[in-house]
Design a protein around this motif. Structure first.
Motif, PDB file in Angstrom:
ATOM      1  N   ASP A  73      53.566  42.122  27.137  1.00 56.36           N
ATOM      2  CA  ASP A  73      54.551  42.050  26.438  1.00 56.36           C
ATOM      3  C   ASP A  73      54.882  42.976  25.600  1.00 56.36           C
ATOM      4  O   ASP A  73      56.365  43.397  25.368  1.00 56.36           O
ATOM      5  CB  ASP A  73      54.520  40.543  25.822  1.00 56.36           C
ATOM      6  N   GLY A  88      46.093  34.756  27.594  1.00 61.65           N
ATOM      7  CA  GLY A  88      46.384  35.239  26.226  1.00 61.65           C
ATOM      8  C   GLY A  88      45.705  36.494  25.655  1.00 61.65           C
ATOM      9  O   GLY A  88      45.251  37.215  26.420  1.00 61.65           O
ATOM     10  N   GLY A  89      45.542  36.491  24.563  1.00 64.16           N
ATOM     11  CA  GLY A  89      45.220  38.015  23.808  1.00 64.16           C
ATOM     12  C   GLY A  89      43.805  38.003  24.163  1.00 64.16           C
ATOM     13  O   GLY A  89      43.290  39.296  24.107  1.00 64.16           O
ATOM     14  N   ILE A 116      56.612  39.485  22.135  1.00 69.43           N
ATOM     15  CA  ILE A 116      57.396  38.236  22.348  1.00 69.43           C
ATOM     16  C   ILE A 116      56.959  37.027  23.001  1.00 69.43           C
ATOM     17  O   ILE A 116      57.772  35.838  23.103  1.00 69.43           O
ATOM     18  CB  ILE A 116      58.845  38.807  22.697  1.00 69.43           C
ATOM     19  N   MET A 117      56.052  37.171  23.820  1.00 71.37           N
ATOM     20  CA  MET A 117      55.734  36.156  25.164  1.00 71.37           C
ATOM     21  C   MET A 117      55.557  34.656  24.231  1.00 71.37           C
ATOM     22  O   MET A 117      56.433  33.666  24.826  1.00 71.37           O
ATOM     23  CB  MET A 117      54.377  36.568  25.810  1.00 71.37           C
ATOM     24  N   ASP A 118      54.612  34.744  23.342  1.00 69.45           N
ATOM     25  CA  ASP A 118      54.452  33.273  22.824  1.00 69.45           C
ATOM     26  C   ASP A 118      55.551  32.678  22.244  1.00 69.45           C
ATOM     27  O   ASP A 118      55.900  31.337  22.757  1.00 69.45           O
ATOM     28  CB  ASP A 118      53.270  33.338  21.977  1.00 69.45           C
ATOM     29  N   GLY A 156      50.089  38.064  33.434  1.00 70.50           N
ATOM     30  CA  GLY A 156      50.775  39.078  32.822  1.00 70.50           C
ATOM     31  C   GLY A 156      50.197  39.048  31.291  1.00 70.50           C
ATOM     32  O   GLY A 156      51.092  38.722  30.343  1.00 70.50           O
ATOM     33  N   ASP A 157      48.944  39.641  31.079  1.00 74.85           N
ATOM     34  CA  ASP A 157      48.572  39.481  29.559  1.00 74.85           C
ATOM     35  C   ASP A 157      48.552  41.064  29.185  1.00 74.85           C
ATOM     36  O   ASP A 157      48.258  41.921  29.799  1.00 74.85           O
ATOM     37  CB  ASP A 157      47.216  38.714  29.406  1.00 74.85           C
ATOM     38  N   HIS A 158      48.935  41.161  27.870  1.00 77.23           N
ATOM     39  CA  HIS A 158      48.871  42.695  27.158  1.00 77.23           C
ATOM     40  C   HIS A 158      49.889  43.402  27.901  1.00 77.23           C
ATOM     41  O   HIS A 158      49.927  44.508  27.895  1.00 77.23           O
ATOM     42  CB  HIS A 158      47.625  43.227  27.393  1.00 77.23           C
ATOM     43  N   ARG A 181      51.406  26.880  24.651  1.00 73.88           N
ATOM     44  CA  ARG A 181      51.601  27.641  26.118  1.00 73.88           C
ATOM     45  C   ARG A 181      50.248  28.060  26.602  1.00 73.88           C
ATOM     46  O   ARG A 181      49.398  28.534  25.829  1.00 73.88           O
ATOM     47  CB  ARG A 181      52.723  28.613  25.903  1.00 73.88           C
ATOM     48  N   CYS A 219      52.012  41.145  17.596  1.00 76.58           N
ATOM     49  CA  CYS A 219      52.240  40.398  18.642  1.00 76.58           C
ATOM     50  C   CYS A 219      53.463  40.862  19.483  1.00 76.58           C
ATOM     51  O   CYS A 219      54.471  41.545  18.855  1.00 76.58           O
ATOM     52  CB  CYS A 219      52.149  39.108  18.407  1.00 76.58           C
ATOM     53  N   TYR A 257      43.031  43.565  18.977  1.00 79.57           N
ATOM     54  CA  TYR A 257      44.252  43.423  19.329  1.00 79.57           C
ATOM     55  C   TYR A 257      45.238  44.687  18.986  1.00 79.57           C
ATOM     56  O   TYR A 257      45.853  45.372  19.969  1.00 79.57           O
ATOM     57  CB  TYR A 257      45.100  42.056  19.082  1.00 79.57           C
TER      58      TYR A 257
HETATM   59  C1  GLA Z   1      48.864  37.060  22.293  1.00 81.73           C
HETATM   60  C2  GLA Z   1      50.218  37.818  21.635  1.00 81.73           C
HETATM   61  C3  GLA Z   1      51.151  37.879  22.840  1.00 81.73           C
HETATM   62  C4  GLA Z   1      50.488  38.673  23.868  1.00 81.73           C
HETATM   63  C5  GLA Z   1      49.273  37.974  24.420  1.00 81.73           C
HETATM   64  C6  GLA Z   1      48.624  39.014  25.326  1.00 81.73           C
HETATM   65  O1  GLA Z   1      49.041  35.843  22.642  1.00 81.73           O
HETATM   66  O2  GLA Z   1      50.564  36.735  20.581  1.00 81.73           O
HETATM   67  O3  GLA Z   1      52.150  38.555  22.201  1.00 81.73           O
HETATM   68  O4  GLA Z   1      50.474  40.024  23.720  1.00 81.73           O
HETATM   69  O5  GLA Z   1      48.180  37.982  23.184  1.00 81.73           O
HETATM   70  O6  GLA Z   1      49.192  39.005  26.526  1.00 81.73           O
END
Ligand code: GLA
Length: 322
Positions: free
Chosen positions: A21, A309-310, A155-157, A17-19, A12, A153, A205
């Motif tokens: 979730d 992403g992260g 749940i997004m990924d 919408g990062d950080h 994906r 982490c 993270y």
């Molecule tokens: C990583 C984590 C996700 C999310 C992103 C930042 O991909 O696995 O859960 O927190 O960073 O949005």
């Protein structure tokens, strides 16, 4: 009963919408046309034997799994994490011999680990002749990732790769786990570009997750917070973290609305604003990523770009008009 499996799960890229979730906020990722595939057959021995085209060492895991975090080589921990979570639910998984192939770049922030986890979970459920919803598979794989990598982490990924559809963004409310599929309009395309390898294991993270926990102890759930709540935070670092999350949740809402109204200029501006918020307030970008975003914006047709992403390396994503 299935004896042979062949299961592919995509990676994906996150549009915006990062950080957000892990505090139950909003995210809008989409699946990529790059996949991790598990193929193999049920075995008589209670053992998972897997080779991977991208890893030198194979993985051999005896069932039931004892301590997934101790499995070697490292990539086997994701497999072991999933098998152990299935086992905790009382699901009796048979042995398996197979191989992993992936067209996803590993360790580039495109969810190669989530794709591996979900593919393993589906393969294991198939040979055990059991069913589970995509959402439950995603939650199980998130727990597996926590155990396997120690990275707390969100749940997004896992949810995006389990439930996403091709060329369609997945708007996820990470609190209710409601999902809306939003088709990418024909006039634009999403461009993902590699910048540098990275791992979230041992990165900052976890510190960001902890910062959010501290913010929530002061102002309550971040997903419900508004800009006015920032007045209650005196610590500068926590103030920045909270400002990012609160404004990012709003940007996701605005981005989804802009896409549906075909207001692509606004969608692009929101992506750039997201990047600046991640770089300045959340401090998850770096010079190389910032330069890559600037360079992309100088290319013809780009309306917006951001780290995805992260962070701390990985990829950038851009929106380009056809
Ligand atoms: C990583 C984590 C996700 C999310 C992103 C930042 O991909 O696995 O859960 O927190 O960073 O949005």
């Amino acid at each position: 009963m299935t004896d042979t499996v062949h299961i592919s799960v995509p990676g994906r890229v996150n549009l915006i919408g990062d950080h957000t979730d892990y505090t139950g906020g909003l995210v809008m990722p989409m699946t990529l046309d790059m996949y991790t595939t598990v193929s193999g057959t049920r075995a008589i021995e209670p053992r998972w034997l897997l080779t991977s085209h991208d890893e030198r060492e194979p993985v051999s895991i005896s069932l039931p799994v004892n301590n997934p975090a101790h499995v070697e080589p490292l990539w086997g921990r994701y497999v072991a994490g999933v098998l152990s979570e299935l086992n905790k639910l009382g699901i009796d998984i048979p042995g398996f011999t197979g191989e992993i192939n992936t067209t996803l770049p590993i360790g580039s922030g495109l969810s190669s680990s989530a794709a591996l986890e979900v593919a393993i979970a589906r393969a294991a459920l198939d040979i055990a002749n059991r069913q589970m919803s995509d959402t439950d598979i995603a939650l199980l794989c998130q727990r597996a990732e926590h155990i396997a990598s120690g990275v707390p982490c969100g749940i997004m990924d896992q949810l995006c790769v389990a439930i996403g559809k091709p060329n369609t963004a997945t708007l996820i409310d990470c609190h209710s786990l409601d999902v809306q599929h939003v088709a990418i309009p024909d006039e634009i395309e999403v461009v993902t570009r590699f910048v540098s390898h990275r791992t979230l294991v041992g990165s900052e993270y976890s510190e960001r997750v902890e910062d959010c926990r501290q913010v929530e102890a002061i102002i309550g759930p971040l997903r419900l917070a508004t800009i006015n709540d920032l007045q209650k935070i005196t610590d500068q670092r926590l103030l920045q973290r909270a400002r990012h999350v609160i404004t990012e949740n709003q940007r996701v809402r605005d981005f989804a609305a802009a896409l549906s109204q075909k207001d692509f200029a606004s969608a692009g501006r929101l992506m750039l604003a997201s990047h600046h918020s991640l770089a300045n307030d959340y401090e998850t970008s770096n010079d190389q990523m910032n330069r890559a975003v600037q360079d992309m914006m100088r290319e013809p047709g780009f309306l917006g770009a951001r780290m995805t992403g992260g962070g701390f390396g990985g990829c950038i994503v851009g929106l380009r008009r056809h």
